[in-house]
Design an enzyme around this catalytic site. Structure first.
Site, PDB file in Angstrom:
ATOM      1  N   HIS A 106       0.824  -1.223   0.000  1.00 31.85           N
ATOM      2  CA  HIS A 106       0.000   0.000   0.000  1.00 31.85           C
ATOM      3  C   HIS A 106       0.852   1.264   0.000  1.00 31.85           C
ATOM      4  O   HIS A 106       0.487   2.273   0.619  1.00 31.85           O
ATOM      5  CB  HIS A 106      -0.959   0.019   1.198  1.00 31.85           C
ATOM      6  CG  HIS A 106      -1.972  -1.084   1.200  1.00 31.85           C
ATOM      7  ND1 HIS A 106      -3.228  -0.943   0.669  1.00 31.85           N
ATOM      8  CD2 HIS A 106      -1.904  -2.354   1.669  1.00 31.85           C
ATOM      9  CE1 HIS A 106      -3.898  -2.077   0.822  1.00 31.85           C
ATOM     10  NE2 HIS A 106      -3.116  -2.947   1.413  1.00 31.85           N
ATOM     11  N   ASN A 179     -10.329  -2.594   2.618  1.00 33.78           N
ATOM     12  CA  ASN A 179     -10.074  -2.584   1.175  1.00 33.78           C
ATOM     13  C   ASN A 179     -11.367  -2.320   0.424  1.00 33.78           C
ATOM     14  O   ASN A 179     -12.446  -2.332   1.013  1.00 33.78           O
ATOM     15  CB  ASN A 179      -9.519  -3.939   0.714  1.00 33.78           C
ATOM     16  CG  ASN A 179      -8.038  -4.109   1.042  1.00 33.78           C
ATOM     17  OD1 ASN A 179      -7.312  -3.137   1.210  1.00 33.78           O
ATOM     18  ND2 ASN A 179      -7.602  -5.356   1.113  1.00 33.78           N
TER      19      ASN A 179
HETATM   20 FE1  HDD Z   1      -2.527  -4.775   5.478  1.00 30.12          FE
HETATM   21  C1  HDD Z   1      -1.044  -1.765   5.139  1.00 30.12           C
HETATM   22  C2  HDD Z   1      -5.507  -3.462   4.278  1.00 30.12           C
HETATM   23  C3  HDD Z   1      -3.975  -7.893   5.555  1.00 30.12           C
HETATM   24  C4  HDD Z   1       0.260  -6.007   6.942  1.00 30.12           C
HETATM   25  N1  HDD Z   1      -3.140  -2.976   4.823  1.00 30.12           N
HETATM   26  C5  HDD Z   1      -2.376  -1.850   4.773  1.00 30.12           C
HETATM   27  C6  HDD Z   1      -3.161  -0.755   4.277  1.00 30.12           C
HETATM   28  C7  HDD Z   1      -4.415  -1.233   4.033  1.00 30.12           C
HETATM   29  C8  HDD Z   1      -4.406  -2.629   4.376  1.00 30.12           C
HETATM   30  C9  HDD Z   1      -5.592  -0.448   3.505  1.00 30.12           C
HETATM   31  C10 HDD Z   1      -2.659   0.656   4.053  1.00 30.12           C
HETATM   32  C11 HDD Z   1      -2.942   1.531   5.254  1.00 30.12           C
HETATM   33  C12 HDD Z   1      -2.528   2.950   4.941  1.00 30.12           C
HETATM   34  O1  HDD Z   1      -3.191   3.567   4.093  1.00 30.12           O
HETATM   35  O2  HDD Z   1      -1.537   3.408   5.525  1.00 30.12           O
HETATM   36  N2  HDD Z   1      -4.352  -5.544   4.951  1.00 30.12           N
HETATM   37  C13 HDD Z   1      -5.466  -4.817   4.584  1.00 30.12           C
HETATM   38  C14 HDD Z   1      -6.613  -5.687   4.569  1.00 30.12           C
HETATM   39  C15 HDD Z   1      -6.177  -6.930   4.916  1.00 30.12           C
HETATM   40  C16 HDD Z   1      -4.762  -6.834   5.170  1.00 30.12           C
HETATM   41  C17 HDD Z   1      -8.023  -5.243   4.218  1.00 30.12           C
HETATM   42  C18 HDD Z   1      -6.963  -8.195   5.066  1.00 30.12           C
HETATM   43  C19 HDD Z   1      -8.198  -8.229   5.437  1.00 30.12           C
HETATM   44  N3  HDD Z   1      -1.944  -6.621   6.093  1.00 30.12           N
HETATM   45  C20 HDD Z   1      -2.703  -7.764   6.078  1.00 30.12           C
HETATM   46  C21 HDD Z   1      -1.971  -8.830   6.736  1.00 30.12           C
HETATM   47  C22 HDD Z   1      -0.767  -8.283   7.148  1.00 30.12           C
HETATM   48  C23 HDD Z   1      -0.780  -6.903   6.723  1.00 30.12           C
HETATM   49  C24 HDD Z   1      -2.495 -10.234   6.921  1.00 30.12           C
HETATM   50  C25 HDD Z   1       0.394  -8.917   7.867  1.00 30.12           C
HETATM   51  C26 HDD Z   1       0.344 -10.007   8.562  1.00 30.12           C
HETATM   52  N4  HDD Z   1      -0.679  -4.038   5.870  1.00 30.12           N
HETATM   53  C27 HDD Z   1       0.296  -4.712   6.533  1.00 30.12           C
HETATM   54  C28 HDD Z   1       1.510  -3.871   6.832  1.00 30.12           C
HETATM   55  C29 HDD Z   1       1.054  -2.471   6.298  1.00 30.12           C
HETATM   56  C30 HDD Z   1      -0.307  -2.762   5.702  1.00 30.12           C
HETATM   57  C31 HDD Z   1       2.769  -4.420   6.297  1.00 30.12           C
HETATM   58  C32 HDD Z   1       2.021  -1.753   5.372  1.00 30.12           C
HETATM   59  C33 HDD Z   1       2.011  -0.319   5.795  1.00 30.12           C
HETATM   60  C34 HDD Z   1       1.254  -0.298   7.031  1.00 30.12           C
HETATM   61  O3  HDD Z   1       0.852  -1.566   7.373  1.00 30.12           O
HETATM   62  O4  HDD Z   1       0.991   0.693   7.703  1.00 30.12           O
HETATM   63  O5  HDD Z   1       1.795  -3.874   8.198  1.00 30.12           O
END
Ligand code: HDD
Length: 726
Positions: A106, A179
């Site tokens: 993202h 999402n």
């Molecule tokens: Fe995630 C970012 C949505 C599963 C680990 N995720 C991130 C963002 C969104 C989502 C919208 C961007 C937030 C922003 O605008 O700063 N992610 C989802 C949804 C998931 C999902 C809807 C499943 C239902 N994500 C998911 C899993 C993991 C992560 C299973 C790790 C185990 N996601 C992350 C992250 C991020 C992230 C790596 C990257 C930047 C952040 O968190 O702030 O930790």
């Protein structure tokens, strides 16, 4: 005007805290701090106290002394820069440290401030204070994103879209990190690194950027069939949205609502666009990636600047705790939707985005969401994907910020005071006066005091939650192992044109695969969902169509999943190109003002800038518009400049814009009989107004999706409705 109304209807269906001395915004004293009404109504206002405006001020160093910084301090006129030059060193050092790690996923996104207004007092289902009274307003910040691309990638890459909501409630921050697709690829967070490593570019070449059209992605998709449902949504209109304003949002997991007296219900969150849903066609999305990589952030920013505030209705599907197993699948499975026919959505309130960020880095880049940001009245479920996320986001923010005080950044700071015994750390912004930074204590009168369900309106875990069982790493849950019925439900629920778009998208992606094994495995999985899909894809891949694999085939449909079946709810912020010539551009004045009443901008295009001309043909492109009108006075062959035009007038440029608009599924209208020269067949989405009266086809009207069928059947789209062409 009849033509214009039709054109508009056609477009409607197509793609188509106040600053005070206290950083918490309160004036003084614990009484004020505890007053929940002190939360500002708009999150941007809170940032006023941190905003620096340098107009009419002298330049200073980082420590405040006025300086000049245009030349470095050198030893003589031609000598080297001196180590003494603190001005040089401070400026360059700060520059060298300007970037923070981009989000692991993202990374590409845009954000805006807004407000949530509750439709009612929902205390019968949740103790969440922001849902506690009709008309109650809570400031928000929202960030939209794509998943796979890096920070500089194009907005229109085909992808799942992030839609993260922050509510700065009067009982702390609540984040709903969702999402635009209601399901996710995997059921267990431990697989997230695998998923992301598979979809990100190849580790050696870092190709392709922001795309899943490569072997490793489809290798994972076909080996891990839990991905198929989300994949189908991403291959349809939801993967290439017309704009962030034209998409829905979903919390994906099952959560809990908990009342003050501890009664709980299971809930699934969604927020539905009040602009209406719309998607691009792939050919245009690809063109946009080169011609305007900022397409989505520009649309959001411009709409808010113009006062066309995008809105969504925030709601929940509510289910009883005891009904966990009644749907035939596990409510803890994030790869499944709960069809709206089974559990309708209760609309709780409205989100309105009404202010752009004033500084992208300080706000959009530094906002740090976490599913763990939760408030009293809402609780988690045992969904293993959610459980893992509750850990992962805190961890990633520590990495991005470099320390634990990231919640003290203005965009992350709650709009209520913080009282706890967390101390020190890199870049600590607060001066804690309490010398007894531990609990229990007597030296500070026991403060800060513990808050819980009974006292201090504290967060509490739903009392009915219970778990038992042996510790297991691998569970073969039958309720979670049907990966094919719901993608088929999704496919069945699409319009024929949308089905074809989806198939074309899979053909595009799989045609780029190099590995014969991956192609074969992908086809086998597709065939479990639909033989029609598998057969059409097989044709594109030049391999034999597989025999049906019907175990999961069914004819059920559900509502609310199609992108194109409904007309837009609002036309605000859309643009219509008016293909004209400089000398006669003023003829557009009356059309312009009537469209402006609908919030639609008429962009007058001519060979050079002049009075009444907004854009030159050199700068304009079909991708700039949601529809096109050809003026009556345009050069009759579209092929050259009118006699009074300058040499800037590119040969046949109007025709190119017109034909590409038509191919991208946009409505086109002719204020004369020029259609004869345009090589565009009269049919759905094509309007003619002339001295002999206006014409439109019977298929016209508000249902603009019909034009998409036209686009889908056009051979230039890479596939026909019956799947014979490729
Ligand atoms: Fe995630 C970012 C949505 C599963 C680990 N995720 C991130 C963002 C969104 C989502 C919208 C961007 C937030 C922003 O605008 O700063 N992610 C989802 C949804 C998931 C999902 C809807 C499943 C239902 N994500 C998911 C899993 C993991 C992560 C299973 C790790 C185990 N996601 C992350 C992250 C991020 C992230 C790596 C990257 C930047 C952040 O968190 O702030 O930790």
């Amino acid at each position: 005007m009849a033509l214009l109304r039709s054109l508009l209807f056609a477009i409607a269906g197509v793609n188509t805290v106040l600053a005070t001395s206290c950083p918490f915004g309160h004036t003084s004293g614990d009484d004020v701090h505890n007053d929940r009404r002190a939360v500002p109504q708009n999150s941007n206002d809170f940032l006023d106290q941190y905003t620096i405006n340098s107009t009419d001020k002298f330049l200073t160093s980082d420590v405040g002394g006025p300086i000049e910084d245009q030349d470095s301090l050198t030893a003589g006129e031609r000598g080297p820069t001196l180590l003494e030059d603190f001005i040089f060193r401070q400026k360059i050092t700060h520059f060298d440290h300007e970037r923070v790690p981009e989000r692991a996923v993202h990374a590409r996104g845009a954000g805006a401030h807004g407000v949530f207004e509750s439709y009612g007092d929902w205390s019968n289902i949740t103790a969440a204070s922001f849902l506690g009274a009709p008309g109650k307003k809570t400031p928000m910040f929202v960030r939209f994103s794509t998943v796979a691309g890096s920070r500089g990638s194009a907005d229109t890459a085909r992808d799942v879209h992030g839609f993260a909501l922050r509510f700065y409630t009067d009982e702390g921050n609540f984040d709903m990190v969702g999402n635009n697709i209601p399901v996710f690829f995997i059921q267990d967070a431990i697989l997230f690194p695998d998923l992301i490593h598979a979809v990100k570019p190849s580790p050696d070449s870092e190709i392709p950027q922001a795309a899943t059209a490569h072997d490793s992605a489809w290798d994972f998709f076909s080996q891990q069939p839990s991905t198929l449902h989300t994949l189908f949504w991403a291959m349809a209109g939801q993967g290439i949205v017309r704009s962030y304003r034209h998409m829905d949002g979903f919390g994906v997991h099952t959560f809990r609502f908990v009342t003050n007296d501890g009664k709980s219900k299971l809930v699934k969150f969604s927020w539905k666009t009040l602009q209406g849903k719309a998607g691009l066609v792939w050919e245009e999305a690809q063109a946009l990636a080169g011609k305007n990589a900022d397409y989505h952030r520009e649309d959001l920013f411009e709409s808010i600047e113009k006062g066309y505030y995008p809105q969504w209705e925030f709601g929940v599907q509510i289910m009883n705790e005891e009904d966990q197993f009644k749907f035939g699948f596990d409510l803890l499975d994030p790869t499944k939707i709960v069809p709206e026919e089974l559990v309708p959505i209760t609309k709780l309130g409205k989100i309105t985005l009404n202010q752009n960020p004033r500084n992208y880095f300080a706000e959009t880049e530094q906002v740090m969401f976490q599913p763990a940001h939760i408030v009293r009245g809402i609780d988690f479920s045992d969904d293993p994907l959610l459980q893992g996320r509750v850990f992962s986001y805190l961890d990633t923010q520590l990495n991005r910020h470099g320390g634990p005080n990231f919640e003290q950044l203005p965009i992350n700071m709650p709009r209520v005071p913080i009282h706890n015994n967390n101390r020190d750390g890199q870049a600590q912004m607060f001066v804690h006066a309490n010398k007894a930074a531990y609990s229990p204590n007597t030296l500070n009168g026991g403060s800060p005091k513990q808050a819980n369900q009974q006292t201090g309106r504290g967060f509490f875990t739903a009392p009915q939650r219970s778990v038992s069982g042996n510790l297991v790493r691998s569970v073969a849950s039958t309720l979670k192992s049907d990966y094919w019925s719901q993608p088929r439900l999704f496919f069945n629920s699409l319009l024929p044109a949308e089905k074809q778009f989806l198939i074309n998208a899979i053909r595009f992606e799989t045609s780029k695969l190099k590995s014969a094994t991956v192609k074969k495995n992908a086809l086998a999985q597709l065939n479990k969902i639909s033989n029609e899909v598998a057969t059409q894809v097989a044709k594109a891949l030049g391999v034999a169509a597989p025999a049906p694999d019907p175990k999961f085939y069914h004819n059920n449909k559900t509502k609310g999943v199609s992108t194109f079946s409904n007309e837009l709810l609002s036309l605000k912020g859309l643009k219509i190109g008016y293909l004209s010539t400089a000398g006669t551009a003023s003829t557009a004045t009356s059309i312009k003002s009537s469209l402006a009443k609908e919030g639609v901008q008429l962009v007058v295009v001519a060979e050079h800038l002049a009075d009444g001309v907004d854009m030159t043909y050199s700068a304009a492109d079909a991708t700039s518009f949601d529809g096109v009108i050809v003026a009556a006075n345009i050069d009759s062959t579209f092929s050259g400049a009118p006699s009074n035009a300058s040499s800037l007038y590119p040969l046949a440029r109007p025709l190119q814009i017109l034909q590409e608009s038509y191919r991208y599924g946009k409505p086109v209208g002719f204020l004369g009989e020029k259609i004869r020269d345009a090589n565009i067949p009269f049919g759905p989405g094509v309007y003619v107004s002339s001295s002999s009266g206006s014409r439109k086809t019977e298929e016209d009207g508000k249902k603009g999706y019909k034009f998409l069928r036209r686009a889908a059947t056009n051979s230039t789209m890479g596939g026909s409705a019956n799947g014979t062409a490729q």
